[in-house]
Design an enzyme around this catalytic site. Structure first.
Site, mmCIF file in Angstrom:
data_model
loop_
_atom_site.group_PDB
_atom_site.id
_atom_site.type_symbol
_atom_site.label_atom_id
_atom_site.label_comp_id
_atom_site.label_asym_id
_atom_site.label_seq_id
_atom_site.Cartn_x
_atom_site.Cartn_y
_atom_site.Cartn_z
ATOM 1 N N LEU A 231 0.860 -1.186 0.000
ATOM 2 C CA LEU A 231 0.000 0.000 0.000
ATOM 3 C C LEU A 231 0.897 1.237 0.000
ATOM 4 C CD1 LEU A 231 -2.854 -1.014 2.490
ATOM 5 C CD2 LEU A 231 -2.611 -1.497 0.041
ATOM 6 N N ASP A 232 1.105 1.778 -1.179
ATOM 7 C CA ASP A 232 2.036 2.884 -1.351
ATOM 8 C C ASP A 232 1.481 4.173 -0.758
ATOM 9 O OD1 ASP A 232 4.370 4.228 -2.747
ATOM 10 O OD2 ASP A 232 2.686 5.284 -3.675
#
Length: 581
Positions: A231-232
């Site tokens: 999850l950037d």
């Protein structure tokens, strides 16, 4: 109502209190292809082992003429990494407009310059595949943003807006550009929020339709073989005007929600949060073992590099002692190099300002560049140092020396033996040096460490016994083969820090069954050290041997001799005795 539906509804009611959470939960399950009969996955379950090592690479880090780069990557990984790497993180492989792939134009497509979905599926058949889910923002060239400007769906309400008169003085950001971007739309000027750059426009998760759209993307990735979701920039996902707009409660609820739905779809899937922030903030993303399965160990790279450049492990040791063990069902994702730079925010409060300046100045003398971010009162501060790790470790604070390879391998030995799963950047595996040509051509600091190898040239280097690339590759892969055979190196095996002097970084690992102990002792200095064996609690009833050299340490031996940057992994069980649980 099923347990899964109830869980999802609970998260949604806290995120969207003004929405009908029951209906929204039902729509969520449909979007993910789930039924009410689907059982949620239990927490506190380990899905990993000491055999897990993940390669970090771009889809085109290795190229071959007249072949799609993803096909070339698979050939390289199969031939050179099949017995040492369990997973591959392919950095954003979607059509993009900037930031090394993190400005996504179309989440549903593979960049045709790399290959297509069949290439992704082929890699996923052989390795556990990690993909970025760029949740915080997308490209200004995306269809969604074009629709935003045209005031059409989908996209009209997908982007976060603010007014130039809003108080944004407390907003935490990793960049120096203006936060708000003026945008001409069909119904006039609007100001969109850009945490990172004006090409990367922040998404508006206050609109549940955007959330549902993202679920469809997640499902697509799962069906194409993705098993690990990164999850950037997720810390910035939820915004509230007047706050710092980072780590909001709704963000944590979203992570729980995404994890619940991802695991319900694919039970062996894993969620990792990428939150490049100080340690105590980073650890919050474990939740109560119900948020991320793993968090990036962002403090490790700068502290480990500092230790090896200065010859003292005091700060590294103090930090490690402060780190709580990851609970069952969670783990630390350890790395010391990546496609980004060496983050400096995670050592805030751990290194003094003069020590941080010394670190930056030393790395700059080795060819590094520095990237900056905006802070309060219109000031800037260093955000990260951009440099290839092999060049970063070419010497000490006193300058270059002859110990570059030994120091470099010692750094990886430390990472491989620590609690957690190691992430190995492809350019560390290959000993790639600073790419000044790519840096100058693009004028983008991070590209100094994003070299693109031609496979034919790389294979010649790896075949040559004289090249440093070959030496590094062989030494690192040999370490990984040893590591994967040790139950005491399970990501959740017990770990205790040892106090053996400032020049040594040492810790003890013990397997879950308590049948293997390993004393990991690393000389982080350019000095030879003779360590009294009595200072290490080697039980006389066991026979202890170094897993690296094979040397047996008998009861009559009085010292452990360590050359500069040498390390030993002293185990009471031989390699061939190890059987993974």
């Amino acid at each position: 109502m099923s347990k899964l539906h109830s869980l999802v509804e609970g998260y949604l009611s806290r995120i969207y209190p003004d929405q009908d959470s029951q209906i929204l939960a039902s729509r969520s399950l449909v979007k993910m292809g789930l039924s009410d009969a689907t059982e949620p996955c239990p927490y506190f379950v380990n899905k990993w082992s000491e055999k897990d090592v993940w390669l970090i690479t771009y889809g085109d880090s290795v190229q071959s003429e007249n072949e799609a780069p993803l096909k070339t990557l698979k050939r390289f990984a199969t031939n050179y990494l099949g017995d040492v790497v369990s997973g591959i993180h392919i950095l954003p492989f979607f059509p993009h407009s900037s930031d090394g792939g993190f400005s996504v134009i179309d989440y549903s497509q593979v960049n045709d310059a790399l290959g297509d979905w069949s290439d992704i599926e082929a890699l996923a058949e052989e390795f556990n595949l990690m993909s970025d889910l760029v949740v915080n923002h997308c490209s200004q060239r995306s269809r969604w943003f074009e629709n935003f400007k045209q005031r059409k769906h989908p996209g009209k309400d997908y982007f976060f807006e603010a007014s130039p008169s809003d108080d944004v003085s407390n907003v935490v950001r990793p960049r120096t550009s203006e936060l708000l971007r003026e945008t001409q739309t069909l119904d006039g000027i609007r100001h969109v929020w850009c945490t990172f750059s004006h090409d990367q426009v922040d998404l508006n998760y206050k609109n549940p339709e955007l959330y549902l759209e993202m679920l469809g993307i997640i499902r697509r990735y799962l069906e194409q073989g993705v098993r690990i979701f990164r999850l950037d920039a997720v810390a910035f996902l939820w915004k509230e005007i007047g706050t710092d707009c980072i780590h909001r409660e709704q963000t944590h609820e979203f992570i729980k929600l995404f994890r619940t739905l991802i695991e319900a779809h694919t039970k062996d899937a894993i969620v990792i949060t990428e939150t490049n922030v100080p340690t105590h903030e980073n650890l919050s993303y474990f939740g109560n073992s119900n948020e991320a399965h793993a968090v990036y160990n962002f403090s490790l790279p700068p502290l480990l590099i500092h230790a090896l450049l200065t010859g003292t492990s005091e700060h590294l040791k103090r930090w490690q002692m402060s780190m709580p063990p990851a609970q069952t069902g969670t783990f630390y994702f350890n790395f010391i190099a990546s496609h980004d730079g060496i983050g400096l925010r995670p050592v805030k409060g751990l290194l003094e300002e003069k020590e941080l300046d010394q670190l930056i100045n030393t790395l700059q003398s080795f060819g590094a560049r520095v990237s900056w971010r905006s802070i309060a009162n219109g000031k800037n501060e260093p955000y990260e140092v951009n440099v290839a790790l092999f060049d970063a470790l070419q010497g000490t604070v006193n300058g270059p020396d002859k110990f570059q390879i030994a120091r470099f391998v010692c750094a990886h030995a430390i990472m491989f033996s620590l609690e957690g799963i190691p992430g190995l950047y492809i350019h560390s595996l290959l000993g790639t040096q600073n790419d000044y040509e790519y840096l100058e051509r693009t004028n983008h600091n991070r590209n100094i460490n994003r070299h693109r190898w031609q496979l034919s040239k790389l294979e010649k280097q790896l075949a040559s016994s004289h090249s440093h690339n070959s030496k590094v590759y062989r030494l690192i892969t040999d370490l990984l083969k040893i590591r994967s055979a040790q139950s005491a190196f399970h990501p959740n095996a017990v770990q205790f820090t040892l106090h053996l002097g400032s020049n040594l970084f040492a810790f003890w690992r013990q397997s879950a069954k308590r049948d293997q102990s390993i004393f990991c002792i690393h000389n982080v200095s350019d000095q030879t050290i003779d360590l009294p064996k009595s200072s290490v609690n080697l039980i006389d009833l066991d026979e202890w041997s170094d897993l690296i050299s094979g040397k047996v340490y008998t009861s009559d031996m009085e010292t452990i001799h360590l050359a500069p940057y040498q390390f030993v992994w002293l185990s009471n069980k031989a390699i061939d005795q190890q059987n993974s649980p």
